[in-house]
Design an enzyme around this catalytic site. Structure first.
Site, PDB file in Angstrom:
ATOM      1  N   ASP A  67       0.829  -1.203   0.000  1.00 31.25           N
ATOM      2  CA  ASP A  67       0.000   0.000   0.000  1.00 31.25           C
ATOM      3  C   ASP A  67       0.862   1.251   0.000  1.00 31.25           C
ATOM      4  O   ASP A  67       2.085   1.175   0.141  1.00 31.25           O
ATOM      5  CB  ASP A  67      -0.959  -0.017   1.211  1.00 31.25           C
ATOM      6  CG  ASP A  67      -0.308  -0.525   2.493  1.00 31.25           C
ATOM      7  OD1 ASP A  67       0.939  -0.530   2.573  1.00 31.25           O
ATOM      8  OD2 ASP A  67      -1.039  -0.929   3.409  1.00 31.25           O
ATOM      9  N   ASP A 136      -7.593  -2.338  14.143  1.00 27.93           N
ATOM     10  CA  ASP A 136      -8.994  -2.479  13.717  1.00 27.93           C
ATOM     11  C   ASP A 136      -9.185  -3.676  12.785  1.00 27.93           C
ATOM     12  O   ASP A 136     -10.243  -3.835  12.182  1.00 27.93           O
ATOM     13  CB  ASP A 136      -9.485  -1.189  13.045  1.00 27.93           C
ATOM     14  CG  ASP A 136      -8.753  -0.865  11.746  1.00 27.93           C
ATOM     15  OD1 ASP A 136      -7.841  -1.633  11.344  1.00 27.93           O
ATOM     16  OD2 ASP A 136      -9.090   0.156  11.121  1.00 27.93           O
ATOM     17  N   HIS A 138      -7.438  -4.373  10.017  1.00 29.26           N
ATOM     18  CA  HIS A 138      -7.101  -4.227   8.593  1.00 29.26           C
ATOM     19  C   HIS A 138      -5.845  -5.025   8.248  1.00 29.26           C
ATOM     20  O   HIS A 138      -4.976  -5.232   9.096  1.00 29.26           O
ATOM     21  CB  HIS A 138      -6.954  -2.751   8.181  1.00 29.26           C
ATOM     22  CG  HIS A 138      -5.759  -2.034   8.720  1.00 29.26           C
ATOM     23  ND1 HIS A 138      -5.845  -0.820   9.378  1.00 29.26           N
ATOM     24  CD2 HIS A 138      -4.430  -2.319   8.700  1.00 29.26           C
ATOM     25  CE1 HIS A 138      -4.637  -0.411   9.716  1.00 29.26           C
ATOM     26  NE2 HIS A 138      -3.758  -1.301   9.329  1.00 29.26           N
ATOM     27  N   GLU A 143      -9.673  -1.410   5.205  1.00 33.45           N
ATOM     28  CA  GLU A 143     -10.320  -1.058   6.466  1.00 33.45           C
ATOM     29  C   GLU A 143     -11.655  -1.805   6.609  1.00 33.45           C
ATOM     30  O   GLU A 143     -12.206  -2.300   5.620  1.00 33.45           O
ATOM     31  CB  GLU A 143     -10.550   0.450   6.523  1.00 33.45           C
ATOM     32  CG  GLU A 143      -9.259   1.282   6.485  1.00 33.45           C
ATOM     33  CD  GLU A 143      -8.482   1.284   7.805  1.00 33.45           C
ATOM     34  OE1 GLU A 143      -8.551   0.280   8.552  1.00 33.45           O
ATOM     35  OE2 GLU A 143      -7.791   2.276   8.084  1.00 33.45           O
TER      36      GLU A 143
HETATM   37  C1  F6R Z   1       1.598  -1.578   6.037  1.00 34.10           C
HETATM   38  C2  F6R Z   1       0.263  -2.127   6.124  1.00 34.10           C
HETATM   39  C3  F6R Z   1      -0.533  -2.117   7.372  1.00 34.10           C
HETATM   40  C4  F6R Z   1       0.289  -2.459   8.612  1.00 34.10           C
HETATM   41  C5  F6R Z   1      -0.594  -2.392   9.856  1.00 34.10           C
HETATM   42  C6  F6R Z   1       0.193  -2.680  11.105  1.00 34.10           C
HETATM   43  O1  F6R Z   1       2.115  -1.733   4.736  1.00 34.10           O
HETATM   44  O2  F6R Z   1      -0.223  -2.588   5.139  1.00 34.10           O
HETATM   45  O3  F6R Z   1      -1.576  -3.046   7.266  1.00 34.10           O
HETATM   46  O4  F6R Z   1       0.828  -3.727   8.466  1.00 34.10           O
HETATM   47  O5  F6R Z   1      -1.172  -1.122   9.947  1.00 34.10           O
HETATM   48  O6  F6R Z   1       1.134  -1.674  11.280  1.00 34.10           O
HETATM   49  P1  F6R Z   1       2.294  -1.827  12.363  1.00 34.10           P
HETATM   50  O7  F6R Z   1       3.146  -2.954  11.909  1.00 34.10           O
HETATM   51  O8  F6R Z   1       3.037  -0.516  12.290  1.00 34.10           O
HETATM   52  O9  F6R Z   1       1.632  -2.065  13.658  1.00 34.10           O
END
Ligand code: F6R
Length: 255
Positions: A67, A136, A138, A143
């Protein structure tokens, strides 16, 4: 799902790095799906270490990011393309241009999403997709409330995700972009294998829903219950709401 609860972040990084070393030994031209955020950083450090030891090479490998924020200036350090370059890609031997991300600076984000999905397909598909999980639920930036079969698309970030990610923007939520481009849940589902890493008590609810909850748009990561090659590496804190934890451990030990 193959689920392991491991004693430390170092052990998670080591077990995950073994998976990359094996894949790239078997298939040096493998297509990797890379995640950003904090969860994969110890793994990237471990892979850099193994690359320097001569245990693994990425020179014939291509990679696609999950992303990208929309609306950050091209050189912004928290843009995911810049993040991955700094944290991983520039420290190993990827060929120039081998690591790609969705174009978050594109005027036409819909076209950028279609182009990105097409590029993933043209590569032959992702062999190993790395994932973190949001509090959440995702994965990538899919989301809650979205399609479980979506392809790469633009997405509004939830307030919770923007609050969670403010730590990368001087703690200032107002600096966190509102929009992103993300691989869809359908895109992720097409990867031959997926590897999700989660650490910390703040992930425990989302992890429990992902593994043991009803498949639902409310918890997007639950779609991984349909994946036939998903590995989940957890620390104790992230695993503590799992009801069948002993059983997962027994299955992992039997692998
Ligand atoms: C990042 C991504 C997100 C993260 C998620 C967890 O490329 O796609 O889904 O993996 O927000 O983020 P962290 O690892 O910072 O807790």
């Amino acid at each position: 799902m193959k689920i392991a609860v491991l004693e430390s972040g170092e052990r998670i990084a080591s077990v995950a790095a073994d998976m990359y070393c094996k894949l790239l030994a078997d298939k040096p031209s493998a297509v990797l799906g890379l995640a950003t955020g904090s969860s994969p950083v110890p793994l990237y450090d471990e892979l850099v270490k193994r690359y320097k030891q001569g245990d693994v090479s990425f020179k014939d490998t291509t990679a696609f990011l999950l992303d990208e924020y929309v609306g950050l200036p091209a050189g912004h350090p928290e843009g995911y393309r810049n993040f991955i370059e700094r944290v991983f890609a520039s420290r190993v031997d990827f060929a120039p241009g081998a690591v790609r991300g969705p174009d978050g600076t594109a005027r036409d984000v819909r076209q950028a999403a279609e182009d990105y999905e097409a590029a993933i397909r043209a590569s032959g598909g992702i062999d190993l997709q790395l994932l973190g999980i949001g509090t959440d639920g995702h994965i990538a930036f899919n989301e809650p409330g979205g399609s479980l079969s979506s392809l790469t698309h633009s997405q509004v970030l939830t307030e919770q995700t923007r609050i969670d990610n403010a730590r990368f923007f001087d703690g200032d939520v107002s600096q966190v972009p509102r929009f992103c481009l993300t691989q869809g849940l359908g895109t992720i589902g097409r990867a031959s294998s997926v590897l999700l890493i989660a650490q910390g008590a703040q992930k425990a609810r989302a992890v429990a829903e992902m593994v043991e909850g009803a498949v639902s748009a409310l918890w997007p990561a639950t779609v991984l219950q349909f994946h036939n090659d998903a590995t989940i590496l957890l620390d104790e804190d992230a695993a503590h709401q799992l009801k069948l934890r002993d059983h997962y451990q027994a299955e992992w030990d039997a692998l």
